[in-house]
Design an enzyme around this catalytic site. Structure first.
Site, PDB file in Angstrom:
ATOM      1  N   THR A  33       0.841  -1.191   0.000  1.00 50.93           N
ATOM      2  CA  THR A  33       0.000   0.000   0.000  1.00 50.93           C
ATOM      3  C   THR A  33       0.875   1.238   0.000  1.00 50.93           C
ATOM      4  O   THR A  33       2.098   1.151   0.063  1.00 50.93           O
ATOM      5  CB  THR A  33      -0.971  -0.034   1.195  1.00 50.93           C
ATOM      6  OG1 THR A  33      -1.932   1.005   1.056  1.00 50.93           O
ATOM      7  CG2 THR A  33      -0.256   0.125   2.520  1.00 50.93           C
ATOM      8  N   ASN A  34       0.263   2.398  -0.114  1.00 52.59           N
ATOM      9  CA  ASN A  34       0.964   3.668  -0.044  1.00 52.59           C
ATOM     10  C   ASN A  34       0.552   4.354   1.242  1.00 52.59           C
ATOM     11  O   ASN A  34      -0.544   4.117   1.746  1.00 52.59           O
ATOM     12  CB  ASN A  34       0.559   4.560  -1.219  1.00 52.59           C
ATOM     13  CG  ASN A  34       1.288   4.213  -2.495  1.00 52.59           C
ATOM     14  OD1 ASN A  34       2.151   3.345  -2.529  1.00 52.59           O
ATOM     15  ND2 ASN A  34       0.942   4.906  -3.557  1.00 52.59           N
ATOM     16  N   ILE A  35       1.394   5.258   1.729  1.00 47.48           N
ATOM     17  CA  ILE A  35       1.021   6.024   2.913  1.00 47.48           C
ATOM     18  C   ILE A  35       0.045   7.122   2.491  1.00 47.48           C
ATOM     19  O   ILE A  35       0.362   7.954   1.646  1.00 47.48           O
ATOM     20  CB  ILE A  35       2.254   6.642   3.592  1.00 47.48           C
ATOM     21  CG1 ILE A  35       3.155   5.525   4.144  1.00 47.48           C
ATOM     22  CG2 ILE A  35       1.824   7.590   4.711  1.00 47.48           C
ATOM     23  CD1 ILE A  35       4.411   6.035   4.804  1.00 47.48           C
ATOM     24  N   ALA A 100      -3.395   8.229  -3.450  1.00 50.91           N
ATOM     25  CA  ALA A 100      -2.021   7.742  -3.556  1.00 50.91           C
ATOM     26  C   ALA A 100      -2.138   6.330  -4.127  1.00 50.91           C
ATOM     27  O   ALA A 100      -2.265   5.347  -3.397  1.00 50.91           O
ATOM     28  CB  ALA A 100      -1.358   7.730  -2.188  1.00 50.91           C
ATOM     29  N   VAL A 101      -2.191   6.263  -5.451  1.00 50.14           N
ATOM     30  CA  VAL A 101      -2.417   4.987  -6.137  1.00 50.14           C
ATOM     31  C   VAL A 101      -1.096   4.216  -6.182  1.00 50.14           C
ATOM     32  O   VAL A 101      -0.060   4.787  -6.540  1.00 50.14           O
ATOM     33  CB  VAL A 101      -2.914   5.229  -7.583  1.00 50.14           C
ATOM     34  CG1 VAL A 101      -3.225   3.911  -8.278  1.00 50.14           C
ATOM     35  CG2 VAL A 101      -4.127   6.149  -7.598  1.00 50.14           C
TER      36      VAL A 101
END
Ligand code: CTP
Ligand code: CA
Length: 219
Positions: A33-35, A100-101
């Site tokens: 995942t992204n932050i 934030a893809v």
């Protein structure tokens, strides 16, 4: 600033937007995942609704309530986000990509939990679709706004994204200035140049972005 929205400058406009991170599964219990807390995107969705817009928010997993007057559609992966956007973009006057893809996803998702048998583990990743770039290149593209969270060279990277993705507006910030917190400092990049907004709460920053957007749509 809030009073700028009370004139409902976006009444009659439909806004489609993305927010939050995406989650790309590796196996049933793990993922990439992204932050992203989703706070900036949700504050913007709320400000857009206050300004009179009809807002559809395609959201990755976040721990935030749905802003008043906003329709939220929940997704997990970039491909689900892409599909949810493409289904609705025909009705939108404005598209805003705040999410934030994850740029990459695991090529194969293991059906069962991966056991720690070896000393290392290699994941094969493949590119995800660029939702914003695809929307901006549609023949009847809506007014497109992107976000650029950078760790350095904000001006160069953010104005580069404005041109490369053929956007009308990019909201840039240095990750050390905004991530996870309740305040943010952003710079708006459009064809006319760059416009820094003062450091403020994400609510006030969202109001500033909407005021700028409304001014651009006026002409
Ligand atoms: N974006 C998107 N789909 C992707 C990647 C990014 O819609 N697969 C959108 C983001 O929501 C944001 C903008 O594109 O509005 C810029 O995202 P960013 O990650 O900063 O840019 P990238 O083009 O992915 O470039 P890089 O990560 O290499 O800096
Ligand atoms: Ca990216």
């Amino acid at each position: 600033l809030i009073s700028a929205l009370q004139a409902k400058p976006l009444a009659g406009h439909t806004v489609l937007m993305t927010a939050g991170p995406t989650y790309e599964p590796i196996d049933p219990v793990r993922g990439i995942t992204n932050i992203s807390s989703g706070k900036m995107g949700y504050a913007l969705a709320r400000a857009l609704a206050l300004a009179g817009a009809k807002v559809q928010l395609i959201s990755g997993p976040v721990a935030l309530p749905v802003p008043y007057g906003v329709e939220r559609i929940d997704v997990q992966t970039a491909r689900e986000m892409h599909q949810a956007v493409m289904q609705r973009v025909g009705q939108a006057r404005i598209f805003i990509g705040v999410a934030a893809v994850a740029d990459f996803r695991p090529l194969d998702v293991a059906a069962d939990k991966i056991k720690k048998t070896g000393d290392g583990l290699t994941l094969n990743l493949t590119r995800n679709p660029d939702i914003l770039a695809e929307v901006a290149s549609l023949p009847a593209a809506p007014f497109c706004v992107g976000f650029a969270a950078e760790s350095q060279n904000l001006d160069t990277y953010a104005s580069g994204k404005l041109q490369a993705k053929r956007l009308q507006l990019v909201v840039g910030n240095l990750v050390q200035d905004g991530m996870g917190g309740d305040t943010n400092q952003v710079v708006l990049f459009d064809a006319a140049g760059s416009h820094p907004l003062p450091r403020a709460s994400k609510t006030e920053v969202a109001t500033g972005i909407v005021a700028h957007l409304a001014k651009m749509l006026e002409v």
